[in-house]
Design a protein around this motif. Structure first.
Motif, PDB file in Angstrom:
ATOM      1  N   VAL A 195      23.544   0.892 -58.557  1.00  0.00           N
ATOM      2  CA  VAL A 195      24.419   1.333 -59.040  1.00  0.00           C
ATOM      3  C   VAL A 195      25.631   0.670 -58.736  1.00  0.00           C
ATOM      4  CG1 VAL A 195      25.706   3.623 -59.910  1.00  0.00           C
ATOM      5  CG2 VAL A 195      23.207   3.456 -60.074  1.00  0.00           C
ATOM      6  N   ARG A 196      26.073   0.799 -57.426  1.00  0.00           N
ATOM      7  CA  ARG A 196      27.329   0.073 -56.997  1.00  0.00           C
ATOM      8  C   ARG A 196      27.499  -1.221 -57.062  1.00  0.00           C
ATOM      9  NH1 ARG A 196      26.548   1.927 -52.129  1.00  0.00           N
ATOM     10  NH2 ARG A 196      25.598  -0.281 -51.196  1.00  0.00           N
ATOM     11  N   ASP A 197      26.247  -2.090 -57.191  1.00  0.00           N
ATOM     12  CA  ASP A 197      26.384  -3.650 -57.353  1.00  0.00           C
ATOM     13  C   ASP A 197      26.841  -3.418 -58.829  1.00  0.00           C
ATOM     14  OD1 ASP A 197      25.637  -4.085 -54.863  1.00  0.00           O
ATOM     15  OD2 ASP A 197      23.665  -4.740 -55.324  1.00  0.00           O
ATOM     16  N   LEU A 198      26.142  -2.916 -59.879  1.00  0.00           N
ATOM     17  CA  LEU A 198      26.505  -3.058 -61.188  1.00  0.00           C
ATOM     18  C   LEU A 198      28.043  -2.667 -61.577  1.00  0.00           C
ATOM     19  CD1 LEU A 198      23.485  -1.555 -63.125  1.00  0.00           C
ATOM     20  CD2 LEU A 198      24.261  -4.081 -63.190  1.00  0.00           C
ATOM     21  N   VAL A 199      28.580  -1.637 -60.938  1.00  0.00           N
ATOM     22  CA  VAL A 199      29.827  -1.197 -61.124  1.00  0.00           C
ATOM     23  C   VAL A 199      30.942  -2.352 -60.781  1.00  0.00           C
ATOM     24  CG1 VAL A 199      31.542   0.510 -60.584  1.00  0.00           C
ATOM     25  CG2 VAL A 199      29.355   1.370 -61.108  1.00  0.00           C
ATOM     26  N   GLU A 200      30.527  -2.938 -59.375  1.00  0.00           N
ATOM     27  CA  GLU A 200      31.415  -3.645 -58.812  1.00  0.00           C
ATOM     28  C   GLU A 200      31.293  -5.000 -59.574  1.00  0.00           C
ATOM     29  OE1 GLU A 200      29.971  -4.101 -54.767  1.00  0.00           O
ATOM     30  OE2 GLU A 200      31.001  -2.322 -54.141  1.00  0.00           O
ATOM     31  N   ALA A 201      30.154  -5.282 -60.306  1.00  0.00           N
ATOM     32  CA  ALA A 201      30.175  -6.498 -60.795  1.00  0.00           C
ATOM     33  C   ALA A 201      31.131  -6.471 -62.190  1.00  0.00           C
ATOM     34  CB  ALA A 201      28.820  -6.745 -61.262  1.00  0.00           C
ATOM     35  N   ARG A 202      31.124  -5.213 -62.678  1.00  0.00           N
ATOM     36  CA  ARG A 202      31.884  -5.111 -63.878  1.00  0.00           C
ATOM     37  C   ARG A 202      33.589  -4.984 -63.576  1.00  0.00           C
ATOM     38  NH1 ARG A 202      30.996  -3.903 -69.487  1.00  0.00           N
ATOM     39  NH2 ARG A 202      33.155  -3.772 -70.396  1.00  0.00           N
ATOM     40  N   HIS A 203      33.759  -4.309 -62.580  1.00  0.00           N
ATOM     41  CA  HIS A 203      35.025  -3.939 -61.850  1.00  0.00           C
ATOM     42  C   HIS A 203      35.211  -4.194 -60.520  1.00  0.00           C
ATOM     43  CE1 HIS A 203      36.630  -2.586 -65.755  1.00  0.00           C
ATOM     44  NE2 HIS A 203      35.800  -1.478 -65.761  1.00  0.00           N
ATOM     45  N   PRO A 204      35.312  -5.477 -59.880  1.00  0.00           N
ATOM     46  CA  PRO A 204      35.520  -5.909 -58.592  1.00  0.00           C
ATOM     47  C   PRO A 204      36.575  -5.033 -57.944  1.00  0.00           C
ATOM     48  CG  PRO A 204      35.986  -7.823 -59.874  1.00  0.00           C
ATOM     49  CD  PRO A 204      35.272  -6.748 -60.974  1.00  0.00           C
ATOM     50  N   ASP A 205      37.684  -4.756 -58.509  1.00  0.00           N
ATOM     51  CA  ASP A 205      38.913  -4.452 -57.648  1.00  0.00           C
ATOM     52  C   ASP A 205      38.966  -2.849 -57.780  1.00  0.00           C
ATOM     53  OD1 ASP A 205      39.455  -6.943 -57.343  1.00  0.00           O
ATOM     54  OD2 ASP A 205      40.659  -7.016 -59.414  1.00  0.00           O
ATOM     55  N   LEU A 206      37.707  -2.373 -58.408  1.00  0.00           N
ATOM     56  CA  LEU A 206      37.748  -0.686 -58.467  1.00  0.00           C
ATOM     57  C   LEU A 206      37.643  -0.183 -56.781  1.00  0.00           C
ATOM     58  CD1 LEU A 206      37.644   1.891 -60.067  1.00  0.00           C
ATOM     59  CD2 LEU A 206      35.297   1.674 -60.185  1.00  0.00           C
ATOM     60  N   THR A 207      38.357   0.895 -56.660  1.00  0.00           N
ATOM     61  CA  THR A 207      38.467   1.528 -55.561  1.00  0.00           C
ATOM     62  C   THR A 207      37.637   2.958 -55.842  1.00  0.00           C
ATOM     63  OG1 THR A 207      40.476   0.569 -54.660  1.00  0.00           O
ATOM     64  CG2 THR A 207      39.395   2.711 -53.726  1.00  0.00           C
ATOM     65  N   VAL A 208      36.424   3.220 -54.873  1.00  0.00           N
ATOM     66  CA  VAL A 208      35.699   4.339 -55.367  1.00  0.00           C
ATOM     67  C   VAL A 208      35.805   5.166 -54.162  1.00  0.00           C
ATOM     68  CG1 VAL A 208      33.419   5.366 -55.523  1.00  0.00           C
ATOM     69  CG2 VAL A 208      33.964   3.296 -56.692  1.00  0.00           C
ATOM     70  N   ASP A 209      36.321   6.449 -54.411  1.00  0.00           N
ATOM     71  CA  ASP A 209      36.489   7.545 -53.418  1.00  0.00           C
ATOM     72  C   ASP A 209      35.630   8.750 -53.634  1.00  0.00           C
ATOM     73  OD1 ASP A 209      38.688   6.364 -52.204  1.00  0.00           O
ATOM     74  OD2 ASP A 209      40.081   7.588 -53.292  1.00  0.00           O
ATOM     75  N   THR A 210      34.934   9.072 -52.546  1.00  0.00           N
ATOM     76  CA  THR A 210      33.786  10.179 -52.707  1.00  0.00           C
ATOM     77  C   THR A 210      34.331  11.317 -52.318  1.00  0.00           C
ATOM     78  OG1 THR A 210      32.728   9.460 -50.706  1.00  0.00           O
ATOM     79  CG2 THR A 210      31.868   8.473 -52.694  1.00  0.00           C
ATOM     80  N   VAL A 211      34.034  12.474 -52.818  1.00  0.00           N
ATOM     81  CA  VAL A 211      34.457  13.732 -52.472  1.00  0.00           C
ATOM     82  C   VAL A 211      33.154  14.562 -52.480  1.00  0.00           C
ATOM     83  CG1 VAL A 211      35.552  16.020 -53.171  1.00  0.00           C
ATOM     84  CG2 VAL A 211      36.507  13.589 -53.484  1.00  0.00           C
ATOM     85  N   GLU A 212      33.010  15.428 -51.122  1.00  0.00           N
ATOM     86  CA  GLU A 212      31.641  16.268 -51.041  1.00  0.00           C
ATOM     87  C   GLU A 212      31.712  17.431 -51.449  1.00  0.00           C
ATOM     88  OE1 GLU A 212      28.913  17.942 -47.327  1.00  0.00           O
ATOM     89  OE2 GLU A 212      30.789  17.256 -47.008  1.00  0.00           O
TER      90      GLU A 212
END
Length: 292
Positions: A108-125
């Protein structure tokens, strides 16, 4: 299944040359070859016959590659069909309960990065108590939740379904069982999930003598079981993501556990829409696992 390794295999089948195939993906020949070998080990059969002078498809490769191309085409199509504006993506806040997407995370991460390489992903528990409310309140853009009901006002994309397991103390009689049923644990004291809706609340009944042992998130179940001697309930990936020397994970009969991507209805922002599409696509690939 490693989506990028599938792409490498398709390119190698077209070129029948490791060097040219590696260059097409802007990777050196040695790491390219290791990814192909890892894919072959995962499938349990060689896809390519190598000699010092040539590369050829094996019979298994001849059967495998057409299906690999079809799955990759469907995978790419699911993402490319997203009708989302091309605004600068910025930051995507993802709430995560427990192990989240488990083994599907890298693809999933690879596909998202391929479409939006400049996207910053923050995770919240997240916890069971706030897994839905965090989405409703806008504290996160979307959340990877345990679908236990009670979220009819949200959009849920169900992406991962796994068997359930009982979490039992390692020295208990249940630790020697190959499989458990609901009747096997009737009357046992149980760890209680805090804030869980109907889908999990039934497992938390029966506090009985000795008070109540509660946990707020899936990550705390194993420790609660080990320290209290009670039993807990989890999804199968927990045995890998939450190992603990004091417990054993035993397969258990009952409804499967489901992980879903939760988002707010009508949220059409590009990053949200692409993440949802990527998760659905990878889930489809995982459910239709290609065998040679």
């Amino acid at each position: 299944m490693d989506v990028q390794a599938l792409r490498y295999a398709v390119t190698l089948a077209e070129t029948l040359h490791f060097g040219r195939a590696a260059r097409a993906h802007y990777i050196a020949a040695q790491p390219f070859g290791r990814r192909i070998q890892a894919l072959e080990r995962e499938l349990g059969t060689p896809l390519f016959a190598r000699t010092s002078r040539r590369v050829a498809l094996t019979p298994a490769g001849e059967r495998f590659l057409p299906r690999a191309r079809q799955v990759l085409a469907e995978l790419d199509g699911l993402v490319e069909q997203v009708d989302a504006p091309r605004e600068v993506p910025g930051v995507l806040r993802i709430g995560v309960l427990g192990f989240g997407l488990a083994d599907l995370w890298p693809d999933v991460r690879d596909l998202v990065e391929a479409r939006h390489p400049d996207l910053t992903v923050d995770t919240v528990e997240l916890t069971w108590a706030d897994q839905y409310d965090a989405v409703r309140a806008g504290e996160v853009d979307l959340a990877l939740v345990h679908d236990v009901g009670g979220a009819d006002d949200l959009t849920l994309d169900r992406v991962l379904t796994t068997d359930r397991v009982a979490v039992v103390p390692v020295h208990s009689e249940f630790a020697r069982a190959d499989r458990l049923t609901a009747s096997d644990v009737t009357g046992q004291r149980l760890v209680s999930p805090v804030g869980a809706s109907a889908g999990l609340a039934e497992w938390g009944e029966g506090a009985g003598r000795g008070g109540r042992v509660t946990v707020r998130s899936p990550a705390g179940v194993a420790t609660a079981v080990a320290t209290s001697g009670r039993l807990g309930l989890h999804a199968e990936p927990a045995r890998r993501f939450f190992p603990h020397p004091g417990v054993r994970y035993v397969p258990m009969d009952g409804p499967p556990a489901t992980v879903a991507v939760a988002s707010r209805p009508g949220d059409r922002r590009a990053a949200v829409t692409v993440f949802r599409a990527a998760a659905r696509a990878v889930a489809r690939l995982d459910r239709n696992r290609i065998e040679p």
